[in-house]
Design an enzyme around this catalytic site. Structure first.
Site, PDB file in Angstrom:
ATOM      1  CG  HIS A  40      44.184  34.156  33.468  1.00  0.00           C
ATOM      2  ND1 HIS A  40      43.132  34.636  32.741  1.00  0.00           N
ATOM      3  CD2 HIS A  40      45.154  35.106  33.342  1.00  0.00           C
ATOM      4  CE1 HIS A  40      43.446  35.803  32.202  1.00  0.00           C
ATOM      5  NE2 HIS A  40      44.669  36.102  32.556  1.00  0.00           N
TER       6      HIS A  40
ATOM      7  CG  ASP B 181      50.447  38.276  36.823  1.00  0.00           C
ATOM      8  OD1 ASP B 181      50.342  39.326  37.497  1.00  0.00           O
ATOM      9  OD2 ASP B 181      50.014  38.150  35.660  1.00  0.00           O
TER      10      ASP B 181
ATOM     11  CG  ASP C 268      49.083  43.261  36.283  1.00  0.00           C
ATOM     12  OD1 ASP C 268      49.507  42.162  36.691  1.00  0.00           O
ATOM     13  OD2 ASP C 268      48.439  43.393  35.210  1.00  0.00           O
TER      14      ASP C 268
ATOM     15  CG  HIS D 115      49.728  37.253  26.942  1.00  0.00           C
ATOM     16  ND1 HIS D 115      50.525  38.364  27.089  1.00  0.00           N
ATOM     17  CD2 HIS D 115      50.408  36.233  27.543  1.00  0.00           C
ATOM     18  CE1 HIS D 115      51.616  38.038  27.762  1.00  0.00           C
ATOM     19  NE2 HIS D 115      51.585  36.739  28.035  1.00  0.00           N
TER      20      HIS D 115
ATOM     21  CG  HIS E 127      46.365  45.214  30.909  1.00  0.00           C
ATOM     22  ND1 HIS E 127      46.243  45.757  32.165  1.00  0.00           N
ATOM     23  CD2 HIS E 127      47.058  44.051  31.075  1.00  0.00           C
ATOM     24  CE1 HIS E 127      46.820  44.942  33.044  1.00  0.00           C
ATOM     25  NE2 HIS E 127      47.339  43.914  32.416  1.00  0.00           N
TER      26      HIS E 127
ATOM     27  CD  GLU F  75      50.465  41.772  31.004  1.00  0.00           C
ATOM     28  OE1 GLU F  75      50.362  40.590  31.397  1.00  0.00           O
ATOM     29  OE2 GLU F  75      49.660  42.664  31.302  1.00  0.00           O
TER      30      GLU F  75
ATOM     31  CE1 TYR G 132      53.468  32.790  29.832  1.00  0.00           C
ATOM     32  CE2 TYR G 132      53.104  33.769  27.659  1.00  0.00           C
ATOM     33  CZ  TYR G 132      53.198  33.901  29.036  1.00  0.00           C
ATOM     34  OH  TYR G 132      53.037  35.137  29.615  1.00  0.00           O
TER      35      TYR G 132
ATOM     36  NE  ARG H 227      52.164  37.339  32.787  1.00  0.00           N
ATOM     37  CZ  ARG H 227      51.638  36.135  32.975  1.00  0.00           C
ATOM     38  NH1 ARG H 227      51.691  35.223  32.025  1.00  0.00           N
ATOM     39  NH2 ARG H 227      51.041  35.834  34.118  1.00  0.00           N
TER      40      ARG H 227
HETATM   41  N1  GLY Z   1      47.446  39.805  36.120  1.00  0.00           N
HETATM   42  C1  GLY Z   1      46.640  39.898  34.982  1.00  0.00           C
HETATM   43  C2  GLY Z   1      47.387  40.480  33.866  1.00  0.00           C
HETATM   44  O1  GLY Z   1      48.583  40.509  33.896  1.00  0.00           O
HETATM   45  O2  GLY Z   1      46.826  40.997  32.952  1.00  0.00           O
HETATM   46 MN    MN Z   2      48.768  42.621  33.343  1.00  0.00          MN
HETATM   47 MN    MN Z   3      49.754  40.453  35.627  1.00  0.00          MN
END
Ligand code: GLY
Ligand code: MN
Ligand code: MN
Length: 436
Positions: free
Chosen positions: A239, A256, A267, A346, A350, A381, A385, A403
């Site tokens: 982030h 992003d 997104d 991650h 979502h 996504e 990394y 990403r």
């Molecule tokens: N931009 C926040 C995410 O990709 O979840």
């Molecule tokens: Mn996202």
């Molecule tokens: Mn994103």
């Protein structure tokens, strides 16, 4: 969104609440930025979804089957002086005439009206803990109703959050919502293309961020979340939002960013070379992430488990890392031992909608993943990394963060990708950047 769409949503929610339910949904409130100035106002997503009413502080109450009308709005009263300083207000009359409220009151009537609206109902649908002032009024009202209940009336016996009702409705997007999201996706993709066109060594991350956000604003959009524009090893900070470093030839740039249109956000992430050509190690990792992105997108089909995209992406990433010598053993072993998380920490996606991390459950009450159904919108996504100085890793890979993120609608057939307007194939990105 038009007023009939909001009315349809209220009708669907009231159906879910049943005749003995009642719901309270507050608007967002202004947030102080410093002293007497505020952050840009953004309406609460639940409130926006149900009412389209754009002002702060309002409270909606939905009382299925109520004789005097089911949709009651409490709003800021008209105020000639405040309207000169802060802008127009609909007032109770405007709330009824323009936003379809069956009854509307000034906010200061809430204290006397709320007991009448809650009396005789079995379940109050209200998300406690988000709005201290309203929580206080609601709990005082319940207590007061219980006092009266001893003399024959009825107070709601249960208070239930809105997740299992309203948020399940929000999870399945209508055709109109999907068209808005498609437009948000298209314009946001254009902004990423602009970013690729203006990026070159010596420019600063903030200049690229400015180009993206200029494109959003020029289309009456705002960023749906803080843009991430990270050159080189900044891409390994998930982030990263400082966006203040110079871009260097030989590095990648991870962006992003997504614009929000009528409350619905895109997104998108793309990762491309600052000088327009991927190096060998960058390209090798990029191809692995791209394969994971494409294969995971293909799993977004009705009837498939919501957990499947992450399984498929994780497998491809693990195999790629083994092939490149960053991991040893089998893909299953790399995933099960947790080793993959060193490079992929991650999830793969979502829900997406009015909130960037949108509402809706991922699992059933029993804890298993649910299955996709048409109308769900999810991001895909995957990323890799390789932190700077990673022990035991070939230095050629150090500081590379990649990403690739798209927004995808589940349909009756093939997945519909809303963010195809910006290339992700390396050859297409290099051709686009070479054309500058
Ligand atoms: N931009 C926040 C995410 O990709 O979840
Ligand atoms: Mn996202
Ligand atoms: Mn994103």
């Amino acid at each position: 969104m038009t007023a009939p769409a909001h009315a349809e949503r209220r009708a669907a929610l009231m159906q879910a609440l049943g005749e003995r339910g009642v719901a309270i949904i507050p608007a967002a409130r202004e947030q102080v930025r410093s002293r007497d100035t505020h952050y840009p106002f953004r309406q609460d997503s639940d409130f926006h979804y149900l009412t389209g009413f754009p002002e702060p502080e309002a409270i909606a109450v939905l009382c299925p089957g109520r004789e005097e009308g089911a949709f009651v709005l409490f709003v800021r009263p008209r105020n000639a002086e405040r309207e000169i300083w802060d802008g127009r207000r609909a007032g109770p009359e405007g709330a009824m005439a323009r936003y379809g409220a069956d009854q509307a009151h000034a906010l200061d009537a809430l204290e006397t009206e709320l007991p009448k609206l809650l009396a005789g109902r079995e379940t109050l649908h209200y998300t406690l803990g988000e709005h201290a002032a309203l929580d206080g009024l609601v709990t005082r009202t319940l207590r007061q109703l219980r006092e009266v209940a001893r003399r024959g009336a009825q107070a709601p016996a249960r208070v239930q959050a809105l997740e299992s009702t309203l948020h399940e409705l929000r999870l399945i997007k209508s055709a109109d919502e999907i068209e808005i999201m498609a437009l948000a996706g298209r314009i946001s993709a254009e902004a990423h293309v602009r970013a690729m066109q203006v990026t070159r060594p010596g420019r600063n991350e903030w200049e690229v961020a400015a180009e993206i956000e200029r494109h959003f604003l020029a289309h009456r959009m705002v960023p749906g979340y803080t843009s991430i524009v990270g050159g080189g090893e900044n891409a390994c900070i998930l982030h990263y939002t400082e966006n203040n470093q110079p871009l260097r030839g030989g590095d990648l740039l991870l962006i992003d960013a997504g614009g929000e249109l009528d409350g619905y956000t895109a997104d998108i992430t793309r990762t491309f070379p600052v000088n327009g050509r991927y190096s060998g190690p960058q390209r090798a990792l990029y191809d692995v992430v791209l394969a994971a992105n494409r294969a995971a997108i293909d799993t977004l089909r009705a009837g498939v488990s919501v957990g499947r995209p992450h399984e498929v992406a994780s497998h491809i990433l693990a195999e790629g890392l083994i092939d490149l010598g960053l991991c040893q053993g089998t893909a299953d072993g790399v995933i099960e031992s947790g080793e993959l998380r060193r490079y992929y920490m991650h999830g793969t996606g979502h829900w997406l909608g009015l909130d960037v991390h949108d509402v809706g459950r991922y699992r059933t009450a029993e804890g298993a993943y649910r299955n996709f159904v048409p109308g769900m919108v999810m991001t895909v996504e995957p990323g890799l990394y390789i932190a700077p100085g990673s022990a035991g890793v070939d230095a050629a890979f150090h500081g590379i963060g990649i990403r690739i993120e798209d927004d995808v609608v589940v349909t009756d057939g093939a997945p519909r990708v809303l963010t195809e307007g910006v290339p992700k194939a390396p050859a297409a990105i290099e051709a686009l950047m070479a054309a500058q």
